[in-house]
Design a protein around this motif. Sequence first.
Motif, PDB file in Angstrom:
ATOM      1  N   GLY A   3       0.905  -1.054  -0.170  1.00  0.00           N
ATOM      2  CA  GLY A   3       0.101  -0.134  -0.200  1.00  0.00           C
ATOM      3  C   GLY A   3       0.889   1.353   0.201  1.00  0.00           C
ATOM      4  N   ILE A   4       0.037   2.473   0.001  1.00  0.00           N
ATOM      5  CA  ILE A   4       0.770   3.542  -0.004  1.00  0.00           C
ATOM      6  C   ILE A   4      -0.039   4.511   0.699  1.00  0.00           C
ATOM      7  N   VAL A   5       0.439   5.565   1.468  1.00  0.00           N
ATOM      8  CA  VAL A   5      -0.203   6.497   2.074  1.00  0.00           C
ATOM      9  C   VAL A   5       0.169   7.716   1.296  1.00  0.00           C
ATOM     10  N   VAL A   6      -1.188   8.474   1.083  1.00  0.00           N
ATOM     11  CA  VAL A   6      -0.647   9.866   0.466  1.00  0.00           C
ATOM     12  C   VAL A   6      -1.502  10.990   1.145  1.00  0.00           C
ATOM     13  N   TYR A   7      -0.966  12.040   1.525  1.00  0.00           N
ATOM     14  CA  TYR A   7      -1.395  13.161   2.445  1.00  0.00           C
ATOM     15  C   TYR A   7      -1.302  14.436   1.819  1.00  0.00           C
ATOM     16  N   ARG A   8      -2.103  15.584   2.425  1.00  0.00           N
ATOM     17  CA  ARG A   8      -1.920  16.979   2.334  1.00  0.00           C
ATOM     18  C   ARG A   8      -1.917  17.353   3.675  1.00  0.00           C
ATOM     19  N   SER A   9      -1.188  18.084   4.228  1.00  0.00           N
ATOM     20  CA  SER A   9      -1.173  18.672   5.587  1.00  0.00           C
ATOM     21  C   SER A   9      -1.021  20.255   5.692  1.00  0.00           C
ATOM     22  N   ASN A  10      -2.006  20.963   6.328  1.00  0.00           N
ATOM     23  CA  ASN A  10      -1.686  22.431   6.308  1.00  0.00           C
ATOM     24  C   ASN A  10      -0.918  22.585   7.735  1.00  0.00           C
ATOM     25  N   VAL A  45      -4.636   2.071  -0.897  1.00  0.00           N
ATOM     26  CA  VAL A  45      -4.049   3.590  -0.772  1.00  0.00           C
ATOM     27  C   VAL A  45      -4.902   4.168   0.285  1.00  0.00           C
ATOM     28  N   VAL A  46      -4.168   4.715   1.220  1.00  0.00           N
ATOM     29  CA  VAL A  46      -4.652   5.412   2.386  1.00  0.00           C
ATOM     30  C   VAL A  46      -4.238   6.963   1.917  1.00  0.00           C
ATOM     31  N   ILE A  47      -5.320   7.633   2.140  1.00  0.00           N
ATOM     32  CA  ILE A  47      -5.222   9.231   1.806  1.00  0.00           C
ATOM     33  C   ILE A  47      -5.625   9.764   3.012  1.00  0.00           C
TER      34      ILE A  47
END
Length: 166
Positions: A3-10, A45-47
């Motif tokens: 799997g993969i982890v895809v993120y956006r963080s403010n 996929v972990v978002i």
Amino acid sequence: MGGIVVYRSNYGSAKQYADWIHEETGFPVYDSRDKKIPWDGADTVVIGCPILAFKPVLAGWIEKHWDRMKGKRVALFTTSGGDPATAPVKDWVEKALSERVRSGIRVFPLAGRFDYAKLRGPHKAMIWIAANLFGSKDVKNQMKNPVDGVAREKLAGLLAFLKEGG
């Protein structure tokens, strides 16, 4: 396969959770702005992203990249300064994503961080408007009292989902 982890963080909450997920699963972590996300090598996929203006920050990104995720096990975790047990996060996600995406994604609302004093200008203005326009006592309270609900144990449901195969 993995799997993969895809993120956006403010402000760091989503990145912290993404790093913890990596530690628990071994899934590599990618910022959503990375152009070389290895979609083909992942069956899961972990978002992760914050909620802003009543929708996941990555809602448009998820729609744009859905064809790369379709048919895989997909989990979305969201972060916000509001209590995920009381905030209608799943409703916001449902309204922000199309049916084709909603039917293939599992949502995990998680507690985040909120410190009004540390927000950037546009985010600070949006919160101020929401608090005053809608008369939200909860938001007005959060404007005065920082909240930090980020905790590793809050990932239990998401990690169980990943380990049991969905």
